[in-house]
Write a protein that holds these residues in place. Structure first.
Motif, PDB file in Angstrom:
ATOM      1  N   ASP A 114      -4.651   0.844 -12.168  1.00 16.49           N
ATOM      2  CA  ASP A 114      -4.182  -0.286 -12.971  1.00 16.49           C
ATOM      3  C   ASP A 114      -3.168  -1.109 -12.179  1.00 16.49           C
ATOM      4  OD1 ASP A 114      -3.448  -2.039 -14.978  1.00 16.49           O
ATOM      5  OD2 ASP A 114      -2.642  -0.503 -16.312  1.00 16.49           O
ATOM      6  N   VAL A 115      -3.619  -2.207 -11.611  1.00 13.75           N
ATOM      7  CA  VAL A 115      -2.741  -3.100 -10.848  1.00 13.75           C
ATOM      8  C   VAL A 115      -2.807  -4.471 -11.518  1.00 13.75           C
ATOM      9  CG1 VAL A 115      -2.249  -4.142  -8.606  1.00 13.75           C
ATOM     10  CG2 VAL A 115      -3.196  -1.823  -8.726  1.00 13.75           C
ATOM     11  N   ARG A 116      -1.627  -5.001 -11.802  1.00 10.89           N
ATOM     12  CA  ARG A 116      -1.558  -6.283 -12.513  1.00 10.89           C
ATOM     13  C   ARG A 116      -0.762  -7.297 -11.701  1.00 10.89           C
ATOM     14  NH1 ARG A 116      -0.333  -3.886 -18.546  1.00 10.89           N
ATOM     15  NH2 ARG A 116      -1.729  -2.104 -18.297  1.00 10.89           N
ATOM     16  N   LEU A 117      -1.180  -8.525 -11.796  1.00 17.40           N
ATOM     17  CA  LEU A 117      -0.483  -9.635 -11.140  1.00 17.40           C
ATOM     18  C   LEU A 117       0.075 -10.512 -12.253  1.00 17.40           C
ATOM     19  CD1 LEU A 117       0.259 -11.316  -8.668  1.00 17.40           C
ATOM     20  CD2 LEU A 117      -2.039 -12.275  -8.719  1.00 17.40           C
ATOM     21  N   ILE A 118       1.400 -10.494 -12.399  1.00 18.46           N
ATOM     22  CA  ILE A 118       2.049 -11.201 -13.502  1.00 18.46           C
ATOM     23  C   ILE A 118       3.180 -12.058 -12.936  1.00 18.46           C
ATOM     24  CG2 ILE A 118       3.333 -10.950 -15.659  1.00 18.46           C
ATOM     25  CD1 ILE A 118       1.957  -8.220 -16.018  1.00 18.46           C
ATOM     26  N   PRO A 119       3.182 -13.341 -13.219  1.00 17.92           N
ATOM     27  CA  PRO A 119       4.265 -14.190 -12.701  1.00 17.92           C
ATOM     28  C   PRO A 119       5.588 -13.854 -13.373  1.00 17.92           C
ATOM     29  CG  PRO A 119       2.908 -15.432 -14.215  1.00 17.92           C
ATOM     30  CD  PRO A 119       2.235 -14.095 -14.036  1.00 17.92           C
ATOM     31  N   GLN A 120       6.683 -14.163 -12.690  1.00 18.57           N
ATOM     32  CA  GLN A 120       7.999 -14.012 -13.294  1.00 18.57           C
ATOM     33  C   GLN A 120       8.161 -15.079 -14.371  1.00 18.57           C
ATOM     34  OE1 GLN A 120      10.530 -14.229  -9.784  1.00 18.57           O
ATOM     35  NE2 GLN A 120      10.828 -12.019  -9.932  1.00 18.57           N
TER      36      GLN A 120
ATOM     37  N   GLU B 136       0.840  -1.203   0.000  1.00 14.19           N
ATOM     38  CA  GLU B 136       0.000   0.000   0.000  1.00 14.19           C
ATOM     39  C   GLU B 136       0.874   1.251   0.000  1.00 14.19           C
ATOM     40  OE1 GLU B 136      -4.099  -1.256   2.285  1.00 14.19           O
ATOM     41  OE2 GLU B 136      -2.281  -0.949   3.498  1.00 14.19           O
ATOM     42  N   SER B 137       1.966   1.216   0.729  1.00  9.96           N
ATOM     43  CA  SER B 137       2.899   2.336   0.750  1.00  9.96           C
ATOM     44  C   SER B 137       3.480   2.578  -0.641  1.00  9.96           C
ATOM     45  CB  SER B 137       4.018   2.072   1.764  1.00  9.96           C
ATOM     46  OG  SER B 137       4.977   3.102   1.720  1.00  9.96           O
ATOM     47  N   VAL B 138       3.854   1.509  -1.317  1.00  4.01           N
ATOM     48  CA  VAL B 138       4.361   1.626  -2.688  1.00  4.01           C
ATOM     49  C   VAL B 138       3.279   2.218  -3.590  1.00  4.01           C
ATOM     50  CG1 VAL B 138       5.112   0.306  -4.707  1.00  4.01           C
ATOM     51  CG2 VAL B 138       6.038  -0.235  -2.451  1.00  4.01           C
ATOM     52  N   ALA B 139       2.067   1.710  -3.479  1.00  5.65           N
ATOM     53  CA  ALA B 139       0.967   2.202  -4.314  1.00  5.65           C
ATOM     54  C   ALA B 139       0.707   3.690  -4.063  1.00  5.65           C
ATOM     55  CB  ALA B 139      -0.296   1.383  -4.060  1.00  5.65           C
ATOM     56  N   ARG B 140       0.778   4.118  -2.807  1.00  4.40           N
ATOM     57  CA  ARG B 140       0.581   5.544  -2.498  1.00  4.40           C
ATOM     58  C   ARG B 140       1.691   6.395  -3.114  1.00  4.40           C
ATOM     59  NH1 ARG B 140      -1.397   3.348   2.286  1.00  4.40           N
ATOM     60  NH2 ARG B 140       0.610   3.522   3.344  1.00  4.40           N
ATOM     61  N   GLN B 141       2.917   5.888  -3.105  1.00  3.97           N
ATOM     62  CA  GLN B 141       4.025   6.624  -3.720  1.00  3.97           C
ATOM     63  C   GLN B 141       3.816   6.759  -5.226  1.00  3.97           C
ATOM     64  OE1 GLN B 141       7.970   5.254  -2.514  1.00  3.97           O
ATOM     65  NE2 GLN B 141       7.104   4.583  -0.567  1.00  3.97           N
ATOM     66  N   VAL B 142       3.385   5.682  -5.865  1.00  3.34           N
ATOM     67  CA  VAL B 142       3.100   5.725  -7.299  1.00  3.34           C
ATOM     68  C   VAL B 142       1.942   6.690  -7.559  1.00  3.34           C
ATOM     69  CG1 VAL B 142       2.312   4.391  -9.295  1.00  3.34           C
ATOM     70  CG2 VAL B 142       4.014   3.419  -7.735  1.00  3.34           C
ATOM     71  N   ALA B 143       0.897   6.615  -6.755  1.00  2.00           N
ATOM     72  CA  ALA B 143      -0.276   7.475  -6.924  1.00  2.00           C
ATOM     73  C   ALA B 143       0.071   8.950  -6.766  1.00  2.00           C
ATOM     74  CB  ALA B 143      -1.367   7.080  -5.932  1.00  2.00           C
ATOM     75  N   SER B 144       1.091   9.241  -5.971  1.00  2.00           N
ATOM     76  CA  SER B 144       1.477  10.643  -5.792  1.00  2.00           C
ATOM     77  C   SER B 144       2.024  11.234  -7.093  1.00  2.00           C
ATOM     78  CB  SER B 144       2.511  10.781  -4.671  1.00  2.00           C
ATOM     79  OG  SER B 144       3.782  10.313  -5.079  1.00  2.00           O
ATOM     80  N   VAL B 145       2.436  10.372  -8.014  1.00  2.00           N
ATOM     81  CA  VAL B 145       2.882  10.822  -9.333  1.00  2.00           C
ATOM     82  C   VAL B 145       1.695  10.831 -10.289  1.00  2.00           C
ATOM     83  CG1 VAL B 145       4.394  10.293 -11.295  1.00  2.00           C
ATOM     84  CG2 VAL B 145       5.212   9.945  -8.944  1.00  2.00           C
TER      85      VAL B 145
ATOM     86  N   ARG C 130      -5.894  -6.393  -4.268  1.00  2.00           N
ATOM     87  CA  ARG C 130      -7.118  -5.625  -3.974  1.00  2.00           C
ATOM     88  C   ARG C 130      -6.801  -4.334  -3.213  1.00  2.00           C
ATOM     89  NH1 ARG C 130      -9.337 -10.922  -2.425  1.00  2.00           N
ATOM     90  NH2 ARG C 130     -10.204 -11.771  -4.327  1.00  2.00           N
ATOM     91  N   ALA C 131      -5.887  -4.408  -2.269  1.00  2.00           N
ATOM     92  CA  ALA C 131      -5.502  -3.222  -1.498  1.00  2.00           C
ATOM     93  C   ALA C 131      -4.891  -2.169  -2.412  1.00  2.00           C
ATOM     94  CB  ALA C 131      -4.530  -3.603  -0.385  1.00  2.00           C
ATOM     95  N   CYS C 132      -4.036  -2.593  -3.326  1.00  2.00           N
ATOM     96  CA  CYS C 132      -3.399  -1.652  -4.248  1.00  2.00           C
ATOM     97  C   CYS C 132      -4.403  -1.083  -5.241  1.00  2.00           C
ATOM     98  CB  CYS C 132      -2.243  -2.333  -4.981  1.00  2.00           C
ATOM     99  SG  CYS C 132      -0.845  -2.730  -3.902  1.00  2.00           S
ATOM    100  N   GLU C 133      -5.394  -1.891  -5.623  1.00  3.14           N
ATOM    101  CA  GLU C 133      -6.436  -1.420  -6.544  1.00  3.14           C
ATOM    102  C   GLU C 133      -7.317  -0.341  -5.923  1.00  3.14           C
ATOM    103  OE1 GLU C 133      -7.273  -5.229  -9.444  1.00  3.14           O
ATOM    104  OE2 GLU C 133      -8.256  -5.199  -7.501  1.00  3.14           O
ATOM    105  N   ARG C 134      -7.364  -0.264  -4.616  1.00  2.00           N
ATOM    106  CA  ARG C 134      -8.115   0.813  -3.966  1.00  2.00           C
ATOM    107  C   ARG C 134      -7.381   2.149  -4.090  1.00  2.00           C
ATOM    108  NH1 ARG C 134      -9.480  -3.512  -0.432  1.00  2.00           N
ATOM    109  NH2 ARG C 134      -7.773  -3.112   1.001  1.00  2.00           N
ATOM    110  N   ILE C 135      -6.112   2.082  -4.453  1.00  2.00           N
ATOM    111  CA  ILE C 135      -5.270   3.288  -4.533  1.00  2.00           C
ATOM    112  C   ILE C 135      -4.965   3.651  -5.983  1.00  2.00           C
ATOM    113  CG2 ILE C 135      -3.022   4.256  -3.875  1.00  2.00           C
ATOM    114  CD1 ILE C 135      -3.136   2.241  -1.448  1.00  2.00           C
TER     115      ILE C 135
END
Length: 74
Positions: free
Chosen positions: A60-66, A12-21, A52-57
């Protein structure tokens, strides 16, 4: 890259940092590939709440395997 020990709060902290941009910047969550010292990947029951937590922030949140192991790029 998300490990089994990664917390939702950390993401969530990462998502908030991205959202600030810009809330439209995609965030890709990748479950770690077990190899060498890494013995376990996060489970789906761990990854989905993270997503789901990141999608609230972010929009576009994607889950992609390595895929590096599949392509032999270790």
């Amino acid at each position: 890259v998300v490990t089994a020990q990664t917390s939702t709060e950390e993401l969530e902290s990462v998502a908030r940092q991205v959202a600030s941009v810009d809330v439209s910047v995609p965030l890709v969550l990748q479950p770690v590939t077990p190899m060498a010292k890494v013995r376990e990947a996060p489970t789906a029951s761990q990854m989905l709440p993270h997503m789901r937590a990141c999608e609230r922030i972010l929009k576009d949140v994607r889950l992609i395997p390595q895929t590096h192991k599949v392509y032999g790029a270790l």
